[in-house]
Design a protein around this motif. Structure first.
Motif, PDB file in Angstrom:
ATOM      1  N   UNK A   2     -19.632   9.462 -19.437  1.00  0.00           N
ATOM      2  CA  UNK A   2     -20.558   9.715 -20.625  1.00  0.00           C
ATOM      3  C   UNK A   2     -21.945  10.095 -19.841  1.00  0.00           C
ATOM      4  N   UNK A   3     -22.226   9.286 -18.593  1.00  0.00           N
ATOM      5  CA  UNK A   3     -23.627   9.741 -17.843  1.00  0.00           C
ATOM      6  C   UNK A   3     -23.544  11.210 -17.420  1.00  0.00           C
ATOM      7  N   UNK A  56     -15.062   5.125 -17.862  1.00  0.00           N
ATOM      8  CA  UNK A  56     -15.649   5.886 -19.272  1.00  0.00           C
ATOM      9  C   UNK A  56     -17.176   5.902 -19.200  1.00  0.00           C
ATOM     10  N   UNK A  57     -17.748   4.798 -18.855  1.00  0.00           N
ATOM     11  CA  UNK A  57     -19.381   5.093 -18.606  1.00  0.00           C
ATOM     12  C   UNK A  57     -19.745   6.187 -17.706  1.00  0.00           C
ATOM     13  N   UNK A  81     -14.007   0.375 -25.546  1.00  0.00           N
ATOM     14  CA  UNK A  81     -13.269  -0.218 -24.602  1.00  0.00           C
ATOM     15  C   UNK A  81     -13.068  -2.042 -24.932  1.00  0.00           C
ATOM     16  N   UNK A  91      -8.715   3.431 -20.524  1.00  0.00           N
ATOM     17  CA  UNK A  91      -9.526   4.048 -19.520  1.00  0.00           C
ATOM     18  C   UNK A  91     -10.217   2.861 -19.065  1.00  0.00           C
ATOM     19  N   UNK A  92     -10.505   2.559 -17.646  1.00  0.00           N
ATOM     20  CA  UNK A  92     -11.380   1.446 -17.255  1.00  0.00           C
ATOM     21  C   UNK A  92     -12.834   1.815 -17.714  1.00  0.00           C
ATOM     22  N   UNK A  93     -13.397   0.906 -18.019  1.00  0.00           N
ATOM     23  CA  UNK A  93     -14.798   1.021 -18.565  1.00  0.00           C
ATOM     24  C   UNK A  93     -15.784   1.612 -17.566  1.00  0.00           C
ATOM     25  N   UNK A  94     -15.867   1.223 -16.275  1.00  0.00           N
ATOM     26  CA  UNK A  94     -16.363   2.019 -15.321  1.00  0.00           C
ATOM     27  C   UNK A  94     -16.402   3.506 -15.602  1.00  0.00           C
ATOM     28  N   UNK A 113     -19.313   2.715 -24.485  1.00  0.00           N
ATOM     29  CA  UNK A 113     -18.024   2.052 -23.781  1.00  0.00           C
ATOM     30  C   UNK A 113     -17.505   0.629 -24.351  1.00  0.00           C
TER      31      UNK A 113
END
Lengths: 565, 201
Positions: B23-24, B19-20, A194, B14-17, A190
């Motif tokens: 992935x999770x 995106x994370x 980002x 894309x907001x990083x939350x 990320x």
């Protein structure tokens, strides 16, 4: 930014959210674990060469302890030294400063993943304190060996008596380590996607950042089945389910599939960050643009995808279908093509370069040479099932995978360490001590494993504690001699690491002050102070070009930082 | 000149939350995927497991499927409310979601106690002792997969509760969406587990 406050010891080493401090925490923890891994290998190698009694600093070694030490040496060196150093330290320390940002995307998650990692170290080592001793069934944890005496084989055990065993602790420690690295991996990917600085397009990212991210994605997509398998194995041990119990319809081979589906990509998870760092170093010290930057990235992506479908080459003698074995052999040998392409592009970078043989460059060249010539080429042999069936479980295999993993983790790791040391400490390392450390490590590393190749071809089996019990089994004088050469070399190799430790702490206090850019490199981390302040950059950099513009025809200097237009 | 139109959306938008979380979720699916594939391999091999699967309670399983799907609907409504920063509506819908999670868990516990009552335990030792060694391993998968999923339900409900508390203070509305993504994943995994364990005889 700029208002950097000095924090106390506890704050810096346990509660810091700064990616640089967390990277340093990982580094210290991994070095601490490496001391255990190194000590274990010393004890059991001494036993193999000179017998099990009166080992200096240890005492007598029983057969059971031998198994425990071998198991834990393997696990520690891969999961608690290789993974944290190559993924967590390089990822944490370098990604934010190489892409030009202040910190990771999720600093709190980063701190939590370090804590879980620390917990996993403690759980692993406390396995040695259990009443039954540490786990000694091999780092691959194959059932039924990893379940025997517990679970389904023994009706007299309870949940708690099964819980407080080396087996359970080992499995829990590995699981915790995976969780920690998964969380770290999400964070790295990320962050890279980002939080890049203005102008830092994907094709301007330094190679090592690419590699760490590909390695993390590969890890994420390969480790899941093993986590599932670990749940199943844990339940077999703790409550006596029959997931891998052949009598109950379970299949022990299934574990091998789940394990190696992860286990083979794991080699590349370790290799990629290391080869990425080596690429940075080779380009910098050849004063030439990296040859075939896009090709290297493409090749690595191909290799990463291929690595997901080669796992059964670890199981050629486990009773898998010979037809399937042929396919896996073929795929395994195909995977050498992308890696050959990568090595070719590094050689192309060196070709007619203006080579500066600084210490990091020596390590990088040593890594490339040993990894390719010994690790890679013997991998071709072992990848073919015809030869592997003959060489399986001999010291040839041991020498092969140490020739891949030792250059990857240690030669590549030290290359990266010597290269970025001025950045993270603000001081240069002592060059003479660095030379002594390099040559000591490099020469003795080779004299450990070349005899083992020969012993393996002679038929020396991997899993034997004491050869003297079988006089007809490789107890000729030349075999004993070869074992002793390997062991003595190992002891020298370990002693030379003290030179490194001394250099590390001595240079931290007394080393020559490092400038911003001591190696005259292009990437962003060299454009900020050494060590970088809290927040890394002030103001944030704007990226104008790709990272390997060395000897650009329009420039006066032989390098051109990424921020320069 | 409107320069905004020229700008293509990039991955950095894309907001990083989110995106994370994606992935999770990908990681979670590989974990459950490993379990499901292992289960399927055994299931294809052993005819005996079909008989064991017929002992599962399809009605209770279907009820739970319905409950989880409903809860996902409430999460979507909560997300809608979060876009309008309407914390009252968020509280209502998230509370309904958590209520659904509790119903799910109560039904699950009922099912488990029925199974244990009939001698189908996690370890399967009783069944193995009565001569049904191969059949006994089915219950290992049943309890491991549903148990792991139920753990995710509990974690998801706790996360939703914490996020809801945050929005009641009038901040971090975007977290509803991210926690909601996780909740949809929990739902989706159940959609896979239900036919695998309950329906396919």
């Amino acid at each position: 930014m700029g208002t950097h406050k000095k924090h106390g010891f506890w704050h810096r080493y346990f509660f810091s959210l700064d990616h640089k401090d967390i990277g340093f925490q990982y580094l210290l923890t991994a070095m601490f674990m490496a001391a255990f891994g190194g000590f274990f290998v010393y004890v059991f190698r001494y036993n193999l060469a000179f017998g099990p009694s009166d080992i200096p600093l240890y005492g007598d070694l029983a057969a059971k302890q031998y198994n425990q030490l071998v198991t834990n040496h393997g696990a520690i060196m891969i999961f608690w030294v290789g993974m944290p150093i190559l993924l967590a330290v390089i990822g944490n320390y370098l990604i934010p400063i190489m892409i030009g940002t202040d910190d990771m995307a999720f600093p709190t998650l980063n701190k939590i993943s370090y804590w879980i990692f620390l917990l996993s170290c403690i759980v692993l080592l406390s396995g040695f304190l259990m009443p039954t001793g540490a786990f000694g069934g091999g780092w691959t944890m194959y059932p039924p060996l990893s379940v025997s005496d517990f679970g389904y084989n023994n009706p007299n055990t309870t949940f708690w008596s099964n819980f407080f065993t080396g087996n359970t602790f080992f499995l829990l420690a590995v699981a915790l380590e995976f969780i920690s690295m998964l969380m770290g991996g999400i964070n790295f990917v990320v962050t890279t996607l980002n939080k890049r600085a203005k102008g830092m397009s994907l094709m301007r990212l330094p190679l090592v950042v690419w590699m760490v991210n590909i390695a993390n994605l590969l890890f994420m997509f390969s480790v899941g089945p093993l986590i599932a398998g670990a749940f199943m194995l844990l339940m077999d041990i703790l409550v006596g389910t029959g997931f891998f119990d052949a009598y109950r319809g379970g299949d022990p081979i299934l574990w091998q599939h789940l394990f190696w589906f992860f286990g083979h990509p794991e080699v590349y998870v370790l290799l990629l960050p290391s080869i990425g760092a080596v690429g940075e170093i080779i380009s910098t010290f050849s004063r030439k643009p990296l040859f075939g930057y896009k090709m290297v990235i493409l090749m690595v992506i191909i290799a990463a995808i291929l690595s997901l479908v080669v796992w059964a080459h670890h199981q050629f003698v486990s009773g898998i279908d010979p037809g399937a074995a042929n396919i896996f052999s073929l795929l395994t040998i195909i995977i050498s093509i992308p890696f050959a392409g990568m090595v070719l592009s590094y050689l192309g970078t060196l070709w007619k370069g203006n080579i500066r043989l600084e210490i990091p460059m020596l390590w990088a060249l040593g890594m490339l040479a040993t990894f390719t010539f010994f690790g890679g080429f013997t991998g071709l042999h072992l990848g073919s099932n015809v030869f592997d069936i003959y060489a399986h479980d001999t010291y040839f295999v041991i020498a092969h995978f140490h020739y891949t993993l030792f250059p990857t983790v240690f030669l590549g790791g030290f290359a990266a360490f010597y290269y970025w040391y001025p950045k993270f400490s603000g001081r240069m390392m002592n060059k003479t001590l660095g030379l002594i450390h390099f040559w000591g490590t490099f020469i003795f590393f080779n004299t450990i494993f070349i005899p083992l190749f020969w012993l393996g071809l002679q038929g020396q089996h991997r899993r034997i504690y004491n050869y003297s019990a079988w006089n007809d089994l490789l107890m000729q004088p030349e075999h004993i001699m070869a074992r002793q050469i390997a062991t003595v070399s190992l002891i020298f190799l370990l002693l030379f690491q003290f030179v490194f430790l001394f250099n590390f702490f001595y240079s931290l206090k007394k080393g020559k002050k490092a400038s911003k850019n001591p190696w005259e490199a292009n990437t962003l981390e060299w454009q900020t102070d050494s060590p970088p302040p809290h927040g890394n950059f002030d103001p944030y950099p704007v990226v104008q070009r790709w990272p390997y513009d060395y000897n650009h025809p329009e420039k006066e200097l032989d390098y051109c930082p990424q921020t320069e237009s | 000149m409107n320069t905004k139109q020229l700008k293509k959306p990039t991955i950095k938008d894309i907001p990083q939350g989110r995106l994370g979380m994606w992935l999770l979720i990908a990681g979670e699916f590989v974990i459950f995927g490993g379990l499901m594939v292992s289960y399927l391999l055994y299931r294809i091999r052993y005819e005996e497991w079909a008989e064991m699967a017929s002992h599962t309670n399809v009605i209770l399983g279907a009820t739970n499927t319905f409950v989880l799907l409903t809860s996902s609907y409430f999460v979507v409504k909560a997300h809608q409310a979060a876009q309008h920063k309407d914390s009252k509506k968020i509280t209502m819908y998230i509370s309904l979601t958590i209520l659904c999670a509790l119903i799910f868990l109560v039904v699950k516990i009922t099912e488990y106690s029925q199974k244990l009552h009939h001698g189908f335990t996690f370890s399967g030792k009783e069944l193995a002792a009565s001569g049904k060694a191969i059949e006994s391993s089915y219950w290992g998968f049943y309890f491991l997969m549903t148990g792991l999923h139920a753990t995710h339900v509990v974690v998801g409900a706790i996360v939703l509760f914490i996020v809801m508390q945050g929005t009641r203070k009038g901040k971090n509305f975007h977290r509803i969406e991210i926690a909601g993504l996780y909740w949809h994943m929990v739902d989706l995994i159940w959609i896979f587990l239900f036919p695998l364990l309950y329906i396919a005889h």
